[in-house]
Design a protein around this motif. Structure first.
Motif, PDB file in Angstrom:
ATOM      1  N   ALA A   8     152.551 -51.023  50.953  1.00 17.44           N
ATOM      2  CA  ALA A   8     151.989 -52.269  51.473  1.00 17.44           C
ATOM      3  C   ALA A   8     151.765 -53.291  50.381  1.00 17.44           C
ATOM      4  O   ALA A   8     151.897 -54.495  50.603  1.00 17.44           O
ATOM      5  CB  ALA A   8     150.669 -51.988  52.205  1.00 17.44           C
ATOM      6  N   ALA A   9     151.408 -52.831  49.178  1.00 21.23           N
ATOM      7  CA  ALA A   9     151.088 -53.734  48.080  1.00 21.23           C
ATOM      8  C   ALA A   9     151.888 -53.355  46.843  1.00 21.23           C
ATOM      9  O   ALA A   9     152.169 -52.185  46.597  1.00 21.23           O
ATOM     10  CB  ALA A   9     149.595 -53.702  47.770  1.00 21.23           C
ATOM     11  N   ILE A  10     152.239 -54.363  46.073  1.00 19.10           N
ATOM     12  CA  ILE A  10     152.955 -54.129  44.817  1.00 19.10           C
ATOM     13  C   ILE A  10     151.908 -54.076  43.706  1.00 19.10           C
ATOM     14  O   ILE A  10     151.505 -55.108  43.155  1.00 19.10           O
ATOM     15  CB  ILE A  10     153.975 -55.241  44.536  1.00 19.10           C
ATOM     16  N   SER A  11     151.455 -52.880  43.421  1.00 22.29           N
ATOM     17  CA  SER A  11     150.421 -52.711  42.405  1.00 22.29           C
ATOM     18  C   SER A  11     150.561 -51.326  41.782  1.00 22.29           C
ATOM     19  O   SER A  11     151.029 -50.386  42.429  1.00 22.29           O
ATOM     20  CB  SER A  11     149.021 -52.869  43.011  1.00 22.29           C
ATOM     21  N   ALA A  12     150.130 -51.238  40.531  1.00 19.36           N
ATOM     22  CA  ALA A  12     150.200 -49.957  39.838  1.00 19.36           C
ATOM     23  C   ALA A  12     149.348 -48.917  40.546  1.00 19.36           C
ATOM     24  O   ALA A  12     149.717 -47.740  40.625  1.00 19.36           O
ATOM     25  CB  ALA A  12     149.746 -50.129  38.391  1.00 19.36           C
ATOM     26  N   ALA A  13     148.202 -49.341  41.088  1.00 21.31           N
ATOM     27  CA  ALA A  13     147.303 -48.400  41.759  1.00 21.31           C
ATOM     28  C   ALA A  13     147.957 -47.784  42.989  1.00 21.31           C
ATOM     29  O   ALA A  13     147.712 -46.618  43.318  1.00 21.31           O
ATOM     30  CB  ALA A  13     146.011 -49.108  42.150  1.00 21.31           C
ATOM     31  N   SER A  14     148.798 -48.565  43.695  1.00 23.06           N
ATOM     32  CA  SER A  14     149.472 -48.046  44.883  1.00 23.06           C
ATOM     33  C   SER A  14     150.697 -47.229  44.523  1.00 23.06           C
ATOM     34  O   SER A  14     150.975 -46.185  45.133  1.00 23.06           O
ATOM     35  CB  SER A  14     149.885 -49.211  45.799  1.00 23.06           C
ATOM     36  N   LEU A  15     151.450 -47.666  43.516  1.00 21.79           N
ATOM     37  CA  LEU A  15     152.715 -47.019  43.187  1.00 21.79           C
ATOM     38  C   LEU A  15     152.556 -45.737  42.394  1.00 21.79           C
ATOM     39  O   LEU A  15     153.445 -44.885  42.412  1.00 21.79           O
ATOM     40  CB  LEU A  15     153.599 -48.002  42.414  1.00 21.79           C
ATOM     41  N   VAL A  16     151.429 -45.592  41.683  1.00 26.26           N
ATOM     42  CA  VAL A  16     151.259 -44.398  40.856  1.00 26.26           C
ATOM     43  C   VAL A  16     151.223 -43.132  41.700  1.00 26.26           C
ATOM     44  O   VAL A  16     151.529 -42.035  41.209  1.00 26.26           O
ATOM     45  CB  VAL A  16     149.972 -44.533  40.000  1.00 26.26           C
ATOM     46  N   ASN A  17     150.868 -43.279  42.971  1.00 27.64           N
ATOM     47  CA  ASN A  17     150.836 -42.123  43.863  1.00 27.64           C
ATOM     48  C   ASN A  17     152.172 -41.884  44.567  1.00 27.64           C
ATOM     49  O   ASN A  17     152.314 -40.924  45.321  1.00 27.64           O
ATOM     50  CB  ASN A  17     149.743 -42.308  44.922  1.00 27.64           C
ATOM     51  N   VAL A  18     153.144 -42.780  44.313  1.00 24.82           N
ATOM     52  CA  VAL A  18     154.426 -42.697  45.011  1.00 24.82           C
ATOM     53  C   VAL A  18     155.538 -42.223  44.084  1.00 24.82           C
ATOM     54  O   VAL A  18     156.448 -41.496  44.507  1.00 24.82           O
ATOM     55  CB  VAL A  18     154.782 -44.068  45.635  1.00 24.82           C
ATOM     56  N   VAL A  19     155.471 -42.643  42.825  1.00 26.14           N
ATOM     57  CA  VAL A  19     156.538 -42.311  41.876  1.00 26.14           C
ATOM     58  C   VAL A  19     155.994 -41.370  40.800  1.00 26.14           C
ATOM     59  O   VAL A  19     154.802 -41.402  40.488  1.00 26.14           O
ATOM     60  CB  VAL A  19     157.104 -43.586  41.227  1.00 26.14           C
TER      61      VAL A  19
END
Length: 280
Positions: free
Chosen positions: A165-176
């Motif tokens: 939903a958001a382009i942020s390190a906090a969101s992506l760190v759990n995805v990649v």
């Protein structure tokens, strides 16, 4: 007639008026200055975004961390594209669509989120073109990590796999499975027939809800000042009318049964039964 203004009660009313009105005007002027400052920041930020498009790009490492001074600046980064994600519910030129976001693995091992472009319609992985293979050098506008719920960024969860939903390190760190820069880049020229996503002004420089709250508070404080003056004149008028009626021996309506100022109530006459002495 106006000697009542020197009574303790009216001293208190007058002092309140003299303190309240300047205070309300001061607070209203301060809120107005806050709104004007936000308008100036917005204009400056928009002008800065336009100027940044013509500046020569600089290495990514030289422009971090992202702040108001570096947001929107053109940067370059070299690496290899890795994980690709979709960012749904993004509007461009009045049309709904989605961003194609690809993580660029740089030489340092960290990944830079790169928005390669925008496509109309519902987020569909099959519609998103695959990223170029091999080492690439990207050039685009540097942007700060998004905050869900701000500036139209969706805060909803439960998205399908491969979406964020958001382009942020906090969101992506759990995805990649690798570290992510606390920033992202939108390409100057979109890849493979997609539409380039324009850079936005830094957070806190737009005409957002807070700016219009300042404008609303400005009106409220000036209304309060006018209301205080209005009530003072209304109380003064009532007091003058009361004093005039008292001087004429009249009681104001609603005060029947109460003694006039400075007078004692008259003793009612006793009924007379016809005898020489009235019955009490």
């Amino acid at each position: 007639m106006y000697r009542f203004l020197l009574t303790p009660r009216w001293w208190g009313i007058n002092v309140f008026l003299l303190l309240a009105v300047p205070f309300c005007i001061f607070m209203g002027s301060w809120q107005l200055s806050r709104f004007e400052a936000r308008v100036d920041d917005h204009r400056t930020a928009q002008a800065q975004v336009s100027e940044d498009r013509t500046e020569a790009p600089r290495p990514l490492a030289d422009m971090l961390p992202v702040d108001k001074a570096t947001s929107g600046k053109r940067v370059t980064a070299t690496g290899r594209y890795a994980t690709q994600l979709l960012v749904p519910d993004r509007t461009l030129d009045g049309r709904k669509g989605f961003y194609v976001l690809t993580l660029l693995r740089t030489d340092g091992g960290k990944a830079l989120p790169v928005v390669r472009g925008w496509l109309p319609g519902t987020a569909d992985a099959a519609a998103a073109p695959a990223p170029p293979a091999g080492e690439v050098t990207v050039t685009g506008a540097l942007q700060a990590s998004e905050t869900p719920g701000d500036n139209g960024v969706s805060a909803r969860g439960g998205l399908p796999a491969g979406q964020t939903a958001a382009i942020s390190a906090a969101s992506l760190v759990n995805v990649v499975p690798f570290d992510v820069y606390d920033a992202w880049v939108t390409l100057d020229r979109a890849d493979s027939g997609m539409t380039a996503v324009p850079a936005t002004a830094p957070a806190g420089t737009g005409l957002d809800l807070k700016a219009f709250q300042n404008l609303g508070y400005t009106g409220e404080w000036f209304v309060f000042a006018g209301f205080v003056v209005f009530m003072w004149f209304r109380l003064l008028r009532r007091e003058v009318e009361f004093q005039r009626d008292a001087a004429l021996g009249l009681l104001p309506e609603g005060e029947a049964g109460e003694p006039a100022t400075g007078e004692e109530p008259a003793t009612p006459a006793a009924p007379y039964d016809g005898a020489s002495t009235p019955v009490r």
